[in-house]
Design an enzyme around this catalytic site. Structure first.
Site, PDB file in Angstrom:
ATOM      1  N   LYS A 179       0.821  -1.229   0.162  1.00 26.32           N
ATOM      2  CA  LYS A 179      -0.175   0.007  -0.069  1.00 26.32           C
ATOM      3  C   LYS A 179       0.820   1.311  -0.095  1.00 26.32           C
ATOM      4  O   LYS A 179       1.906   1.273   0.611  1.00 26.32           O
ATOM      5  CB  LYS A 179      -1.192  -0.006   1.349  1.00 26.32           C
ATOM      6  CG  LYS A 179      -2.079   1.226   1.378  1.00 26.32           C
ATOM      7  CD  LYS A 179      -2.629   0.963   2.516  1.00 26.32           C
ATOM      8  CE  LYS A 179      -4.057   1.937   2.612  1.00 26.32           C
ATOM      9  NZ  LYS A 179      -4.796   1.510   3.738  1.00 26.32           N
TER      10      LYS A 179
ATOM     11  N   SER B  91      -9.500   2.402   2.588  1.00 26.51           N
ATOM     12  CA  SER B  91      -8.500   3.036   1.814  1.00 26.51           C
ATOM     13  C   SER B  91      -7.481   2.139   1.154  1.00 26.51           C
ATOM     14  O   SER B  91      -6.730   2.703   0.418  1.00 26.51           O
ATOM     15  CB  SER B  91      -7.870   3.796   2.901  1.00 26.51           C
ATOM     16  OG  SER B  91      -6.938   3.171   3.869  1.00 26.51           O
TER      17      SER B  91
ATOM     18  N   SER C 277      -9.855  -0.484   6.625  1.00 29.61           N
ATOM     19  CA  SER C 277      -9.316  -0.123   5.434  1.00 29.61           C
ATOM     20  C   SER C 277      -8.780  -1.341   4.617  1.00 29.61           C
ATOM     21  O   SER C 277      -8.804  -1.511   3.473  1.00 29.61           O
ATOM     22  CB  SER C 277      -8.246   1.008   5.590  1.00 29.61           C
ATOM     23  OG  SER C 277      -8.680   2.189   5.724  1.00 29.61           O
TER      24      SER C 277
END
Length: 474
Positions: free
Chosen positions: A94, A169, A193
């Site tokens: 990420k 996210s 997330s």
């Protein structure tokens, strides 16, 4: 609900069901046995990225020169007799987690030129285990939004339907795994997330107990004390394999020192609670409720001890009571930059920062107390129950032009209503995993969330493996 702008040129999910290699454990076994060259594995997944990323917008900063260097280093380790547990397994990281030598932007124009000077401990451990970082997965700005879009890279789209979102996210990581761009991804989870996007994309997302995976090197968190590194994978076995490589204390992170994950117990004797709405007054779409209940029925049929029981939350518990912590965290880190040039920020993040600057100290203290009381309530619940099952989200994926669905369960809702079932486990510092449990309308994936008390990570993983097996057999 149908979507007239749906894009299914390649039958989406059907194509994604066959990645270049089926799972991480199989890749590592063949690489370690000398049956598969790690360069061939990497090339196959890079070809998948080339084929799919143009429409999905999930992976960036590939730096194939660095990938080639990592493959060469792994070949040397194998030649020297090493047999690392993730040998040759590609991973997407990420874009908030430091990866040495790569641009890591946090989805923010403030960091569009930042190059990480070192690896996060989790990335360091992935490398030690033989994994190969292919690129960075797109994120919402500062990992603080339930839709994966930002001013650096733009919008990430759902792998089944490019008119939809996979949420946020960690949307880039979840989409990359679902679309077969990598078997593993490393996300972060401060409120769901790395569980909600996997639920929407039809893959596995595991949030470990706080402290299980050390987290010291990298950007400061907007919500310290609840955010963790989180594996995102296609199967529960791969999540367990990745977690084993990542977990364990490190003196650089005091929160990890002395932390122990209990061994998994046989599931047959465990007390499992089912809570279809997590004890909250919140709507759930019918298709999600039906898929969840069908999965629970399979578990009961397998002989597991399951009872309906809702947690007893403190009065006023909910995201509204907790959000000041995120807003203040963002304001603390980025308030001055926002004041100097608000246009550099995603408008939704700018609103959070502005709100954070307005909260009083007493209001922040109340939010911290709400967080503590939610954690205590869940801890008390787990003195009487060993596991808790609920939906991961109350809805399937929604159109990617809005923060959240406008209606859930036939009721008009606020944009964050899709996120209601995940944050409490962060505030309790407890492990929770999302596994696919069928499909809802239009064939879109539904996720089932399994949680346990802090430290019961292997118990949660064992339960998730059983759910996965039973549903696959059905």
């Amino acid at each position: 609900m149908s979507h007239p702008n749906r894009s299914r040129q390649d039958s989406g999910h059907d194509r994604d069901a066959a990645p270049p290699y089926p799972n991480a454990s199989g890749i590592a076994a063949q690489v370690n046995a000398g049956e598969l060259d790690p360069g061939a594995v990497v090339s196959a997944f890079q070809a998948r990225i080339d084929a799919r990323n143009g429409e999905l917008n999930a992976v960036f900063e590939e730096r194939r020169d660095l990938v080639e260097a990592d493959v060469a280093q792994l070949r040397g380790r194998l030649a020297a007799g090493e047999r690392p547990p993730l040998a040759g397994v590609p991973v997407i990281v990420k874009d908030v987690v430091w990866v040495r030598g790569r641009r890591v932007t946090q989805g923010s124009l403030l960091y569009r030129h930042f190059v990480a000077p070192e690896d996060a401990i989790a990335v360091e451990r992935l490398r030690a285990a033989g994994a190969i970082v292919l690129g960075m997965g797109n994120t919402s700005e500062f990992a603080c939004k339930g839709l994966t879009t930002n001013k650096v890279y733009g919008l990430t789209r759902h792998p089944q339907d490019t008119a939809l979102t996979a949420g946020g996210s960690s949307g880039g990581c979840a989409v990359a795994v679902a679309a077969g761009m990598a078997p593993l991804a490393l996300g972060t989870d401060g409120g769901g997330s790395s569980r909600r996007p996997p639920a929407h994309a039809g893959v596995v997302g595991f949030k470990p107990s706080f402290g299980a995976i050390p987290d010291a090197a990298g950007f400061p968190h907007a919500f310290p004390g609840i955010q963790v590194m989180a594996p995102i994978t296609r199967t529960v076995d791969d999540a367990a394999l990745m977690f084993r490589a990542l977990c364990g204390p490190d003196p650089r992170d005091p929160d990890s020192m002395g932390f122990q994950c209990a061994a998994a117990e046989p599931l047959e004797g465990l007390r499992i609670a089912v809570s279809p709405r997590l004890g909250l007054d919140t709507p759930v779409d019918d298709d999600v409720a039906e898929a969840f209940e069908a999965a629970v029925a399979r578990l009961r049929a397998a002989g597991l001890r399951i009872a309906r029981q809702d947690p007893a939350w403190p009065e006023g518990a909910g995201e509204a009571a907790l959000m000041p912590l995120q807003h203040v965290g963002l304001a603390n880190l980025y308030g001055e930059a926002w004041r100097s040039d608000p246009d550099r920020f995603d408008p939704d993040i700018a609103r959070q920062i502005e709100r954070g600057l307005s909260w009083s100290g007493a209001e922040v203290a109340r939010a911290r107390e709400a967080s503590r009381r939610i954690g205590l309530a869940l801890a008390a619940f787990f003195t009487e129950h060993d596991l808790l099952l609920c939906p991961t989200t109350p809805c399937v994926a929604w159109p990617n032009d809005r923060l959240g669905p406008e209606r859930i369960g036939g009721v008009a809702v606020e944009p964050r209503a899709h996120a209601v079932f995940t944050p409490f486990f962060n505030h309790a510092q407890a492990p929770a995993i999302s596994v696919p449990c069928g499909t809802g309308r239009d064939g879109l994936p539904v996720g089932l969330q399994i949680a346990g008390p802090r430290g019961a990570d292997w118990r949660v993983l064992a339960a998730a493996r059983l759910v996965e097996q039973l549903l696959a057999a059905g």
